[in-house]
Design an enzyme around this catalytic site. Structure first.
Site, PDB file in Angstrom:
ATOM      1  N   CYS A 135      10.928  39.362  70.320  1.00  5.22           N
ATOM      2  CA  CYS A 135      11.620  40.574  70.761  1.00  5.22           C
ATOM      3  C   CYS A 135      11.673  41.592  69.621  1.00  5.22           C
ATOM      4  CB  CYS A 135      13.050  40.238  71.150  1.00  5.22           C
ATOM      5  SG  CYS A 135      13.157  38.960  72.386  1.00  5.22           S
ATOM      6  N   ARG A 183       3.708  42.766  68.648  1.00  2.81           N
ATOM      7  CA  ARG A 183       4.378  41.478  68.561  1.00  2.81           C
ATOM      8  C   ARG A 183       4.401  40.747  69.902  1.00  2.81           C
ATOM      9  NH1 ARG A 183       8.259  41.025  64.482  1.00  2.81           N
ATOM     10  NH2 ARG A 183       9.703  40.084  65.954  1.00  2.81           N
ATOM     11  N   TRP A 239      10.676  39.388  74.646  1.00  5.97           N
ATOM     12  CA  TRP A 239       9.750  38.258  74.832  1.00  5.97           C
ATOM     13  C   TRP A 239      10.645  37.157  75.379  1.00  5.97           C
ATOM     14  CZ3 TRP A 239       4.767  36.351  74.181  1.00  5.97           C
ATOM     15  CH2 TRP A 239       4.639  34.976  74.002  1.00  5.97           C
ATOM     16  N   ASN A 251      17.951  39.962  69.478  1.00  9.18           N
ATOM     17  CA  ASN A 251      16.790  39.118  69.167  1.00  9.18           C
ATOM     18  C   ASN A 251      17.313  37.761  68.750  1.00  9.18           C
ATOM     19  OD1 ASN A 251      15.147  41.277  69.499  1.00  9.18           O
ATOM     20  ND2 ASN A 251      14.390  41.338  67.393  1.00  9.18           N
ATOM     21  N   GLY A 252      16.574  36.704  69.048  1.00 14.31           N
ATOM     22  CA  GLY A 252      16.987  35.368  68.617  1.00 14.31           C
ATOM     23  C   GLY A 252      17.413  34.519  69.801  1.00 14.31           C
ATOM     24  N   GLU A 309      -7.528  18.816  64.358  1.00 14.66           N
ATOM     25  CA  GLU A 309      -6.986  20.173  64.263  1.00 14.66           C
ATOM     26  C   GLU A 309      -7.447  20.852  62.966  1.00 14.66           C
ATOM     27  OE1 GLU A 309      -5.869  22.155  66.235  1.00 14.66           O
ATOM     28  OE2 GLU A 309      -4.678  23.643  65.172  1.00 14.66           O
ATOM     29  N   LYS A 329      -9.559  24.339  62.853  1.00 13.69           N
ATOM     30  CA  LYS A 329      -9.075  25.516  62.112  1.00 13.69           C
ATOM     31  C   LYS A 329     -10.186  26.022  61.203  1.00 13.69           C
ATOM     32  CE  LYS A 329      -6.263  26.705  63.820  1.00 13.69           C
ATOM     33  NZ  LYS A 329      -5.842  25.980  64.967  1.00 13.69           N
ATOM     34  N   GLU A 376     -13.239  27.567  63.381  1.00 13.49           N
ATOM     35  CA  GLU A 376     -13.068  28.788  64.165  1.00 13.49           C
ATOM     36  C   GLU A 376     -12.867  30.030  63.316  1.00 13.49           C
ATOM     37  OE1 GLU A 376      -9.750  28.813  66.936  1.00 13.49           O
ATOM     38  OE2 GLU A 376      -8.496  27.692  65.563  1.00 13.49           O
ATOM     39  N   HIS A 432     -20.919   4.183  61.484  1.00 18.99           N
ATOM     40  CA  HIS A 432     -21.741   4.024  62.685  1.00 18.99           C
ATOM     41  C   HIS A 432     -22.669   5.214  62.894  1.00 18.99           C
ATOM     42  CE1 HIS A 432     -19.615   0.385  63.806  1.00 18.99           C
ATOM     43  NE2 HIS A 432     -18.528   0.994  63.350  1.00 18.99           N
ATOM     44  N   LYS A 452      -7.904  35.047  72.394  1.00 24.14           N
ATOM     45  CA  LYS A 452      -6.632  34.346  72.234  1.00 24.14           C
ATOM     46  C   LYS A 452      -6.302  33.549  73.489  1.00 24.14           C
ATOM     47  CE  LYS A 452      -2.834  33.194  70.207  1.00 24.14           C
ATOM     48  NZ  LYS A 452      -2.964  32.094  69.243  1.00 24.14           N
TER      49      LYS A 452
HETATM   50  O1  M6R Z   1      -3.216  28.969  75.270  1.00 25.13           O
HETATM   51  P1  M6R Z   1      -3.680  27.555  75.143  1.00 25.13           P
HETATM   52  O2  M6R Z   1      -2.787  26.710  74.277  1.00 25.13           O
HETATM   53  O3  M6R Z   1      -3.901  26.892  76.485  1.00 25.13           O
HETATM   54  O4  M6R Z   1      -5.095  27.639  74.443  1.00 25.13           O
HETATM   55  C1  M6R Z   1      -5.870  26.514  74.255  1.00 25.13           C
HETATM   56  C2  M6R Z   1      -7.001  26.786  73.303  1.00 25.13           C
HETATM   57  O5  M6R Z   1      -7.802  27.825  73.787  1.00 25.13           O
HETATM   58  C3  M6R Z   1      -6.491  27.153  71.897  1.00 25.13           C
HETATM   59  O6  M6R Z   1      -5.679  26.154  71.373  1.00 25.13           O
HETATM   60  C4  M6R Z   1      -7.680  27.387  70.953  1.00 25.13           C
HETATM   61  O7  M6R Z   1      -8.344  26.186  70.715  1.00 25.13           O
HETATM   62  C5  M6R Z   1      -7.190  28.039  69.659  1.00 25.13           C
HETATM   63  N1  M6R Z   1      -8.063  29.110  69.283  1.00 25.13           N
HETATM   64  C6  M6R Z   1      -7.154  27.128  68.504  1.00 25.13           C
HETATM   65  O8  M6R Z   1      -6.738  27.769  67.354  1.00 25.13           O
END
Ligand code: M6R
Length: 614
Positions: free
Chosen positions: A2, A28, A77, A103-104, A487, A491, A494, A510, A609
């Site tokens: 927010c 935001r 938000w 906010n909060g 993960e 990171k 990507e 293997h 995103k």
């Molecule tokens: O909005 P979601 O959590 O469903 O998105 C899933 C993936 O698209 C998301 O986690 C993607 O892998 C990110 N870019 C990872 O950083």
């Protein structure tokens, strides 16, 4: 998250300034907006709109149809209650005595709501903010000590985080603010005063600001701000000149949103856990709608998600199966939806999604519902498709995430899943009360431990800078550590575009070990004490084939320094929670590699995103 803007002066119309300020906070993320403006002694006019700020601008003729020189504005938000015009701020008392934005999160809002209902108050929205506004009104009228006294009494009663900007009917031209754990600044201009949750909102008008400290209040009049502590005593403070440009102000002074969001993780997980942990250390999942009976009776759990959310599922599988002793499957949504899954009554399908709009996850949810399973969404965006369609929702309270690479939403999802596993274990008789209380107490220490890891970021920056030209990187681990590696590897891929793979350490032999050659970076995650030596042996195997080793392990395993070239120690915690800590250096490594390679960290190529197509 927010956003708040407030403005008072004697000449200029407030509404256009509020709308301009709110537009600076659009980045935001928000789902509704509103303003309240007061023209001298006349009644305050409140206008709210669901959706984009443009709709609020249209409704108010760019602010011109709401005359007055004092006002407050808000972009919301959603956290409590769906995105809607009714839930949008500002919130008001029936007699318009108190009008406020917030906010909060007010954690004890339902208890306070009960108290106010007993005193004759009624509520029109689902928000915690309306409760806060009416509590201020209650104390204002009951004790008649004035705005600062009413605010102080409110602050003593509410638990949680807040930045509040409030206008009182009896004090035209004045805005009152209060803050705890939610940012807030006050700006001064010639015969003008501003309040904002973030610097960009007022940067166009002033660079002279005061930072409102925790548990402080302030009274704003044209050209003047007076600060008070909880006792109502005046606090003297100095102004600060903001030197940032508008763009760096949006990022809160960080170079990228991703780094800002990495730093927001302690707050994201604290807010998420506080939404369901009770002060006495129990778990209350009533906000999800799941009953204790349902939790006791599920036969199987299937977790479905994409990308990082799927990695959360992978990590949770270890935690869930270990604590609850019930079968858990983890499925990629894009696979699950097309392979005729075997599901029915007695199955719980958990869909994890930050956006709540991922096409494959949404389709998987619908498939699961069609097959008769009960569905639970772990979702960050209130009112998103998955949140609306799932039978039950556990909201992560990470706030809007702007960087494409998820960090704080991932961590909040991990916490949500850990909490679910603990409550399942407790209600199904696999964990006694003592153990539950011990685990929730430990969980509450995680935000500080994450903070500690973030503060050590310069070491990771140095390490990452050595590998800016790397071609391939491998992550290895066993058990929960393997899930963390998945993960860490994503990171890196990507945002730094370096090829990387996560491998279960025991699988290396293997096939993949043939890829190891001189200088290749292998990052080993070794937070699970019972698997530590086994993974360390795998590290030694790749070292003897020329790999450069980085190890992430718990404090205490100091002998690792004899084997690895670079190491990060993780503060000690319950092993089920170590993913939440170990992922921090991995996020930082990906980030610093991308920076060292001069890449667009927040908007990596080819990625969106929210993936709303298959
Ligand atoms: O909005 P979601 O959590 O469903 O998105 C899933 C993936 O698209 C998301 O986690 C993607 O892998 C990110 N870019 C990872 O950083």
């Amino acid at each position: 998250m927010c956003g708040i803007v407030g403005f008072t002066n004697r000449k200029i119309q407030a509404a256009p300034v509020l709308l301009e300020g709110l537009s600076r906070l659009e980045y935001r993320g928000y789902d509704s907006a509103g303003i309240a403006v007061r023209d001298q002694d006349k009644d305050t006019v409140v206008v709210r709109a669901k959706g984009r700020l443009k709709i609020l601008e249209e409704k108010t003729n760019s602010g011109l149809s709401v005359p007055g020189t004092c006002g407050i504005g808000h972009t919301r938000w959603a956290t409590h209650g769906e995105p809607s015009e009714t839930n949008a701020h500002p919130h008001v008392t029936e007699d318009m005595n108190v009008v406020g934005v917030h906010n909060g999160i007010i954690e004890n809002f339902s208890e306070l709501k009960d108290k106010l209902e007993k005193n004759g108050y009624t509520f029109y929205s689902q928000t915690d903010t309306e409760v806060a506004v009416k509590l201020v009104d209650y104390y204002y009228k009951k004790y008649q000590g004035g705005p600062i006294d009413a605010l102080a009494k409110t602050m003593v009663r509410v638990r949680g985080s807040y930045a509040l900007a409030i206008m009182f009917k009896d004090y035209p031209g004045e805005i009152y603010v209060a803050r705890k754990d939610s940012p807030m600044i006050v700006g001064l201009g010639e015969d003008e005063a501003y309040v904002a949750s973030d610097v960009p909102a007022i940067l166009k008008y002033t660079r002279t600001v005061y930072y409102v400290e925790n548990l402080e209040m302030a009274r704003l009049e044209p050209g003047k701000a007076t600060f008070y502590d909880l006792n109502g005593d005046e606090v003297k403070k100095d102004t600060v000149q903001i030197e940032w440009d508008a763009e760096s102000a949006e990022k809160g002074g960080f170079e990228h949103f991703m780094m800002k969001e990495i730093h927001e993780q302690p707050v994201a997980i604290r807010d998420t856990m506080n939404s369901v942990l009770t002060p006495d250390g129990h778990i209350d999942l009533s906000s999800t709608g799941l009953t204790e009976e349902q939790i006791r009776n599920f036969k199987n759990v299937t977790i479905v998600a994409c990308g990082s959310a799927w990695h959360v599922g992978m990590a949770s599988q270890y935690v869930f199966e270990d604590l609850v002793r019930m079968p858990v499957r983890v499925e990629l949504a894009s696979e699950f939806r097309y392979r005729n899954p075997i599901l029915g009554e007695g199955d719980l399908v958990i869909i994890i999604s930050q956006s709540g709009e991922t096409a494959d996850s949404l389709a998987a949810l619908r498939e699961a519902k069609d097959l008769g399973a009960t569905t639970l969404g772990i979702v960050n965006v209130v009112g998103s498709s998955i949140a609306r369609e799932a039978d039950h929702v556990f909201y992560t309270l990470a706030g809007p995430e702007i960087a494409v690479a998820t960090t704080k939403a991932y961590s909040a999802q991990l916490i949500a899943m850990d909490i679910l596993a603990m409550e399942f274990a407790y209600l199904r008789g696999k964990m006694d009360e003592k153990k539950l209380l011990c685990m929730t107490a430990e969980m509450r220490t995680l935000p500080d431990k994450i903070q500690q890891l973030i503060e050590d970021k310069e070491r990771i920056q140095w390490f990452a800078s050595k590998f800016a030209n790397a071609q391939d990187v491998f992550f290895i681990g066993r058990g929960l550590d393997y899930a963390i590696c998945l993960e860490g590897s994503l990171k890196m891929k990507e945002i730094s575009y370096i090829h990387s793979e996560a491998y279960a350490a025991g699988e290396l032999k293997h096939g993949t070990i043939s890829l190891i050659e001189d200088g290749i970076l292998v990052i080993g995650v070794m937070t699970q004490n019972d698997l530590y030596e086994k993974t360390l042996s795998n590290m030694v195997e790749v070292k003897s084939r020329g790999a450069y080793l980085a190890g992430i392990t718990n404090y205490g395993h100091y002998e690792i320094e004899d084997t690895v070239n670079f190491n990060v120690y993780i503060p000690k915690t319950d092993p089920h929670f170590s993913a939440t800590l170990a992922v921090i250096p991995l996020q930082l490594t990906g980030y610093y590699l991308a920076v060292a390679r001069g890449l667009d960290v927040d908007k990596p190529r080819n990625l969106a995103k929210s993936v709303t197509v298959e």
